[in-house]
Design an enzyme around this catalytic site. Structure first.
Site, short mmCIF file in Angstrom:
data_model
loop_
_atom_site.label_atom_id
_atom_site.label_comp_id
_atom_site.label_asym_id
_atom_site.label_seq_id
_atom_site.Cartn_x
_atom_site.Cartn_y
_atom_site.Cartn_z
N ASP A 1 81.77 25.89 -70.21
CA ASP A 1 80.70 26.76 -69.72
C ASP A 1 81.11 28.23 -69.73
OD1 ASP A 1 78.82 24.76 -69.20
OD2 ASP A 1 79.71 24.32 -67.25
N ASP B 1 72.86 24.09 -63.52
CA ASP B 1 73.28 22.72 -63.80
C ASP B 1 72.58 21.77 -62.84
OD1 ASP B 1 75.02 23.38 -65.84
OD2 ASP B 1 76.71 23.67 -64.49
#
Length: 825
Positions: free
Chosen positions: A771, A457
């Site tokens: 996620d 990320d």
């Protein structure tokens, strides 16, 4: 002054001479006053001692004193409100716990609803509990602590006994006993014990070291489990939002819940919007449950927030909850075997079996040769001559043959190999913990060392996650500090609504009456709130007083926006406010505001100019957030009382209020960490929800994209583009992709699956609830310890405690050393 002496009256004489009719009017008054004081003292004397404290001044002196204080200020009144709450002594904690477990609405109504329970628990719905040590301690004593009883940890003796159950150890012990017996028989007690005794010593060392290592590993897992379970929850105490340990939570606390949070205790819905809860861990039902103040206000500990946000009143904690009862009966198993351990165990077992087979075959052959007369001694004479051979010679010969076979078994079994792996693994775990990585699943220790791709990320991992609004565009005009005063008051009011009511953060005062504001929420929310308060003059409390929230659509990583439907109390007009990714909000708008309050139509040229503004800010590494607004007519709000009619807010024909650019600097050292990974043959792919221009700028700043090289086609893609590829195209192009912008959690999952199909060992970082699929699918899932939700942490193999990519890169080293060390061994 006059020298006339004031006569002193003997009050005792006045009391005794009750029949005297010659008393003056003044004396009669003194007698009445004396009677009053005397009677009051007599009544006080029969009260419990604890109640005499307030009357101490009356019983100590012959006068009455009045303590006159100045009129308290408003802040003092507010402080009094905070400390005046008291717990109803008749409130039964067990009754509250059973009420939530059984979702007993009838009992809740008898207690006066959620507000009645809050009052009985001494909780102010706005300010929370007192929060001082005395109040928290009293609540813990009355209702229990938010902990559950765990089975006692296993002692060293348990692991010693476990080591004796190993098949290899048992075989070696049998071999040692045979070798010892045969050695003493053949060579005598003085020299014959050497070989068998040596085997016993070796086996003893293996058992002791293995048991001690497993014992230490179990202790370490217990410590890691405590760290992992020590979740931080956000509560309000004394009108301040605080983050406390889940173990410090007490009955009466007000907890703030948002998407991805695990509910820390049993409680009641106090306030919030669009709350949906996943109760599958408690009930087994996979469907999300809607929670509100009317139909279903009950919240179970251990459940997870799937959507929306809320404030919860804690009514039972620890062992009084169903989750606490269930967890207390579960013992954590730290004996999980890693893939490398499993393979080495299998290898050791195979070698042992082959050694036994060879030893048995050698035994048969040597026995056959001996008893068929094919063996001779050093003088060339047959060792076995049938009945003519002495029985002692036959026994000694058989013992020698068996000893040779036992020696083959002892030599063949590599009893030290599994132990070496265990010790190396324990060292690797210790190293990782020092490097801010908490291992949740042992296989990740070794798998991380063989990773070939890391999908990371951006926000909080590559960047500091310390955000600040640095750019503000109103219409096509850039607003700087000197021109804020030129903004029309109507525009300011709209921004106050859009920021103050469409947020999961909050603004509070550090102290009652203080002018210093404290901001809480996600880093993005805190940045926007601080900008609105400090630059736009927003007063959160006044905004909330003027408007009522009718419906909320919470932000998630798929929609990339959040909306709110509000009603102005003064005239009952209804308004919609949206906030989110700039280009997504821009696509929903047909008009825009200028700084003077004039509304202009957004034609093709105007829209193009707005897009250029967004691209320019994004190219400067700014995250662009836009605000939009629309007033809804009475016809459109006629069905507002129907909750189903408000499930989707209008998303077209909006008016763009403005765009802010938020700066989030890269972490120090992240560029070197990226370069270190790349030089070690590990490819870094950045997956972010930001637009492609911001993603490019950050990737270049971090070293994922080269500043001195032209970005080739296919290296930077958007999530929708990757999603629309065919399976064959994705497999073909996935290796070339280095940055994926405007991605959804599903895009991240698709990339992981494609990379694994191509034979890569994939590590993935994630912090959000959505996620979780990608974290589970990856060979190694890395969740963030600070910003990560509990759902993400539970789905991961390793928790990065400081959310820093440098720690992710450092984790590669111990795993790589583990592999190298074992294969060199």
């Amino acid at each position: 002054m006059s020298d006339t002496k004031i006569p002193r009256y003997d009050c005792s004489t006045l009391l005794i001479n009750v029949t005297t009719s010659t008393l003056t009017k003044a004396q009669k008054r003194w007698r009445l006053a004396y009677w009053t004081i005397y009677s009051f003292r007599a009544m006080l004397s029969v009260l419990p001692k604890s109640r005499l404290l307030s009357a101490e001044i009356l019983t100590s002196h012959d006068y009455t004193a009045l303590d006159v204080e100045p009129e308290p200020s408003s802040s003092h009144d507010e402080a009094n409100k905070l400390v005046s709450n008291s717990i109803d002594p008749d409130m039964d904690g067990i009754r509250l716990a059973e009420m939530v477990k059984n979702k007993d609405s009838h009992t809740l109504s008898l207690l006066g609803g959620v507000e009645g329970v809050a009052t009985a628990l001494g909780t102010n719905p706005e300010y929370g509990i007192n929060g001082n040590d005395e109040d928290v301690s009293r609540r813990s004593q009355l209702f229990g602590a938010n902990t559950y009883h765990k089975p006692p940890p296993k002692g060293l003796l348990h692991f010693v006994l476990e080591a004796f159950k190993d098949t290899t150890i048992l075989i070696l012990l049998v071999c040692a006993a045979l070798s010892l017996g045969f050695g003493i028989k053949e060579h005598g007690a003085e020299e014959g014990w050497y070989e068998g005794g040596s085997i016993f010593v070796a086996v003893f060392l293996v058992i002791v070291v293995s048991a001690f290592s497993n014992f230490r590993q179990a202790r370490r897992f217990d410590k890691l489990s405590k760290i992992s379970n020590n979740i931080k929850v956000e509560v309000v105490r004394e009108a301040r939002r605080l983050q406390i340990s889940i173990f410090d939570l007490v009955v009466g606390d007000i907890v703030f819940l948002k998407i991805g949070d695990q509910i820390p205790a049993d409680g009641l819905f106090l306030d919030g919007h669009s709350l949906q809860v996943d109760e599958s861990s408690m009930t087994g039902e996979s469907d999300h449950v809607e929670v509100d103040s009317t139909n279903n206000p009950f919240l179970f500990s251990g459940s997870k927030v799937a959507d929306g946000y809320a404030q919860m009143l804690v009514v039972s904690v620890g062992m009084n909850t169903a989750w606490g009862e269930m967890m207390s009966s579960i013992s954590s198993d730290s004996n999980e075997r890693t893939p490398l351990q499993a393979r080495l165990d299998k290898l050791t077992s195979t070698i042992g079996k082959v050694g036994l087979a060879v030893a048995f075959l050698v035994l048969l052959v040597l026995l056959a040769r001996y008893f068929t007369g094919n063996t001779k001694d050093e003088n060339g004479i047959k060792e076995y001559n049938g009945c003519n051979t002495d029985i002692d010679d036959v026994f000694n010969a058989v013992v020698s043959i068996v000893t040779a076979a036992v020696t083959i078994v002892v030599v063949a079994i590599p009893e030290g190999l599994p132990l070496a792996v265990t010790l190396t693994l324990a060292y690797s775990m210790k190293r990782m913990m020092t490097d801010q990585a908490m291992v949740r699943k042992l296989p990740a220790c070794e798998t991380m060392g063989s990773a070939t791709v890391i999908c990371t990320d951006k926000t909080g991992t590559l960047t500091l996650n310390q955000m600040k609004v640095t750019k503000f565009w109103l219409g096509q005009e850039s607003i700087v500090e000197e021109t804020y005063c030129k903004i029309a008051s109507s525009i300011r009011d709209l921004f106050h609504q859009g920021v103050g009511l469409n947020t999961t953060g909050s603004v509070s005062k550090l102290k009652p009456g203080s002018s210093v504001a404290e901001f809480s929420g996600s880093p993005t929310e805190k940045a926007i709130l601080s900008w609105a308060v400090l630059e736009m003059g927003m007063e959160m409390d006044k905004v909330k007083q003027k408007y009522a929230i009718l419906h909320v659509e919470t932000f998630n990583s798929e929609k990339k926006r959040s909306g709110v439907l509000i009603s102005r109390k003064a005239d009952n007009t209804t308004h919609i406010h949206w906030k989110g990714a700039a280009e997504i909000i821009l696509a929903m708008c047909s008009h825009y505001y200028e700084s003077n309050g004039v509304i202009k139509s957004m034609d093709g040229n105007g829209r193009s100019q707005m897009e250029n503004i967004i691209h320019g800010m994004a190219a400067s590494s700014l995250r662009c957030i836009a605000f939009a607004y629309k007033q809804v007519s009475e016809e459109e709000t006629a069905d507002n009382n129907d909750v189903k009619a408000r499930q989707r807010l209008k998303e077209e024909g909006l008016t763009l209020l403005g765009i802010v650019g938020i700066k989030d600097p890269c972490r120090p050292g992240v560029k070197k960490a990226v370069e270190a990974c790349q030089s070690a043959g590990v490819e870094i792919k950045m997956i972010t929800g930001d637009n492609v221009f911001t993603a490019k700028a950050i990737a270049t700043e971090c070293g994922i994209l080269r500043l001195d090289q032209q970005v080739e086609k296919g290296e930077v893609v958007e999530g929708v583009e990757f999603r629309n590829y065919t399976d064959e195209e994705r497999i073909q192009k996935v290796d070339k992709i280095r940055v994926m912008a405007r991605s959804s959690p599903f895009d991240k999952l698709l990339m992981v699956q494609c990379l694994k199909k191509k034979g890569h060992v994939v590590a993935v970082t994630g912090d959000g609830t959505n996620d979780a699929p990608a974290l589970k699918e990856a060979d190694v899932g890395l969740s963030m310890g600070i910003q990560g939700t509990e759902v993400a942490k539970e789905s991961s193999d390793i928790v990065i405690l400081d959310d820093d990519f440098t720690s992710v890169a450092t984790v590669l080293s111990p795993g790589d050393q583990l592999h190298s060390g074992c294969f060199c061994w």
